[in-house]
Design an enzyme around this catalytic site. Sequence first.
Site, short mmCIF file in Angstrom:
data_model
loop_
_atom_site.label_atom_id
_atom_site.label_comp_id
_atom_site.label_asym_id
_atom_site.label_seq_id
_atom_site.Cartn_x
_atom_site.Cartn_y
_atom_site.Cartn_z
N CYS A 182 47.83 55.46 95.55
CA CYS A 182 48.33 54.23 95.26
C CYS A 182 48.45 52.96 96.33
O CYS A 182 48.88 52.27 96.20
CB CYS A 182 49.86 54.27 95.24
N ASP A 201 47.56 60.27 98.16
CA ASP A 201 48.16 59.36 98.47
C ASP A 201 48.80 59.95 100.57
O ASP A 201 47.77 60.84 100.36
CB ASP A 201 50.04 59.20 98.08
N ARG A 256 49.62 47.12 88.35
CA ARG A 256 51.27 47.06 88.45
C ARG A 256 51.14 46.01 88.49
O ARG A 256 52.69 45.53 87.64
CB ARG A 256 51.14 46.89 90.56
N HIS A 268 58.42 56.72 92.43
CA HIS A 268 57.95 55.91 92.12
C HIS A 268 57.31 55.02 91.03
O HIS A 268 56.11 55.36 90.52
CB HIS A 268 56.83 55.72 93.21
N ARG A 288 64.13 49.08 96.63
CA ARG A 288 63.14 49.48 97.62
C ARG A 288 63.86 49.86 98.60
O ARG A 288 64.66 49.33 99.65
CB ARG A 288 61.72 49.50 97.88
N GLN A 303 55.43 52.73 89.99
CA GLN A 303 53.25 53.07 90.63
C GLN A 303 52.45 53.84 88.99
O GLN A 303 51.90 54.28 89.10
CB GLN A 303 53.14 53.93 91.62
N1 CP Z 1 51.97 51.22 95.86
C1 CP Z 1 52.42 50.58 96.62
O1 CP Z 1 54.02 51.02 96.32
O2 CP Z 1 52.22 49.39 97.45
P1 CP Z 1 53.68 49.04 98.20
O3 CP Z 1 54.15 49.35 99.58
O4 CP Z 1 52.17 48.02 99.26
O5 CP Z 1 54.74 48.33 97.83
N1 NVA Z 2 54.24 57.35 100.02
C1 NVA Z 2 54.32 55.87 100.76
C2 NVA Z 2 53.56 55.18 98.92
C3 NVA Z 2 53.78 54.36 99.56
C4 NVA Z 2 54.09 52.89 98.97
C5 NVA Z 2 55.10 56.10 101.01
O1 NVA Z 2 56.49 56.53 100.49
O2 NVA Z 2 55.11 55.77 101.61
#
Ligand code: CP
Ligand code: NVA
Length: 312
Positions: A271, A230, A299, A135, A108, A138
């Site tokens: 998400c 989101d 997930r 992502h 990440r 997701q």
């Molecule tokens: N939806 C998602 O990726 O959640 P987290 O940021 O908690 O991993």
């Molecule tokens: N769009 C959000 C998703 C988190 C799972 C971010 O990037 O923070």
Amino acid sequence: MISLSKKYLTSIEDLSEDEIRYLISQAIEFKTKKSDNGNNNQILAGKTLALMFEKPSTRTRLSFEAAMFQLGGNTIYLNANDLQLSRGESIQDTAKTISLYVDCLVSRVHSHNTIIELSQNCKIPLINGLSDLYHPCQSLADLMTILEYKKSFKGLTLAWIGDGNNVCNDLLMGCAKVGINIRAAIPEGYEPPQHVLEVVTHESKLKQTDFTIVREPVYAVRNADVVVTDTFVSIGKEKEVDKRKSIFIPKYQVNDQLMNYSKDNAIFMHCLPAKRGQEVTSEVIDGKKSVVWDEAENRLHVQKSLLVSLLI
Ligand code: CP
Ligand code: NVA
């Protein structure tokens, strides 16, 4: 079991429609057999997954770790700040080193360029666990959730409301690939990048489905089967919080009034994490159309499907 044509997943664009459908059907098998699956299934015994994260996570980290443990494998969590990377070691050298010890890497990252560099330098499968642009995991869980509730993708319309962000980019490309019509209500200047728009337009033409971007959330949600939003302020956009709130709130908030325009049997997805009272109200996220907890659970099943397809 099929193995994927690419040994990495940087965005949903890396997967063909058949691969997406296969990963989802395998995930549904994991889910439906979950009682005897648990610790009895040792299919990933002896395999180790490293998770290198530059940003916080609840669902992505937990679901990957639980998936590995439940399939007999191990995980090593690496906060990127604790690595020599934080003292200037290159991504290339870090990727080569990680590849010496483990079988797969989920990462990440802030910049999607890091995912690309990792994919080019890892000798092991690499999975994007969220970047500023994409992502993919997701998106797979979201498509699985849609299929669970709607039984088929054919003829469905998905309404995306809000920011054209990382989650939006992969979800729109995924929907277009499996033949879901898309209406996205996104304010001017916050649309997905040109490349994503081109992929979605191309895939929608192939499938003869509709793809439109509108400014009015009501136009997107009217008679929609699936409504998704989101956060308006993704990780890394914190400096823009005031500007973003003034642009997105209240117009792009998903509340009961907006959801009333969707079909009676529509589902609401997010998400998570949600900022209740901003992009969505509690009445919607806790309401009867909301499937956010199934979406979050999925997930886990999708991660298992992906790991097995990449590692076996
Ligand atoms: N939806 C998602 O990726 O959640 P987290 O940021 O908690 O991993
Ligand atoms: N769009 C959000 C998703 C988190 C799972 C971010 O990037 O923070």
